[in-house]
Design an enzyme around this catalytic site. Sequence first.
Site: not given
Length: 306
Positions: A137-139
């Site tokens: 999942i994105d930062k």
Amino acid sequence: MPTIVRTIEIIDDGKRIDRWVSDEISKESRSRLQQLIKSGNILVNGLSVKTSYRMKTGDEVCVHMPEAEPLDVTPENIPLDIVYEDSSVIVVNKPRGMVVHPAPGHMSGTLVNALLGHCHDLSGINGVMRPGIVHRIDKETSGLLMVAKTDEAHHSLAAQLKDKTTKRLYLAIVHGSLPHDEGTINAPIGRADKDRKKMAVTDKNSKQAVTHFKVLERFSKFTFVACRLETGRTHQIRVHMAFIGHPLAGDPKYGPRKTLPIQGQALHAAELGFVHPVTKKFMLFRAPLPVDMERLLEGLRENHYQ
């Protein structure tokens, strides 16, 4: 794994080389097998071939699977919110702002650094920089991730993602008021033409992407929604919601700069379900909304963001 040599039979005629190796020799991911083909570890009739090569009856295929490289990422003593752990898998609730795995510019402080500080028995299928990482999942997205401790668990979890049998539910705050209470966005996603760091709905070099959404709560200028992923493309929810005119709050990459006060997009991986690689029982995990999103919702209910 020793080098294996096989002669193609008529039933395999016309099959792509990477698919054939995946079906007959190794359960490695297709991307990993394609890397091995490009590096010359998989040969046809003693020669290197393209990943798109189609098998012919009588072809001799030589497959060499190199041993996993030793890990060289530094373990770090970083607190983890571990939702579940056993000898095969770990489920972690990642905080917003943490990068999942090391990359240029982010060699420390990542989830992988923290995982290696917590335990050393992670699968090596994705190489030295992404041990145990099955999906990302994105930062600036918070929430649940499944991590594999063994190669067998990694194969199982990756196959479930590929077969679309995992359950992944996200909660998001988006700009505007959606015209429908629920719906499905079925639009292919690929690299944006003008900015290769962005993704976009496009027919060029794209992959199928399907997101189901349901409205949970409406406000004057924003909507609280649940999004269920059927596929898992890079930035999928962010791109799809922007595509239908309702970009995520806190996501100037795909939406307006004037947005809600949050450090990163208002997106949280709230539910994660999969079949356990060993017990074969379906397991479902939930992570409550992080404090920053709870505060935004409270502010919206009190009309603070008009």
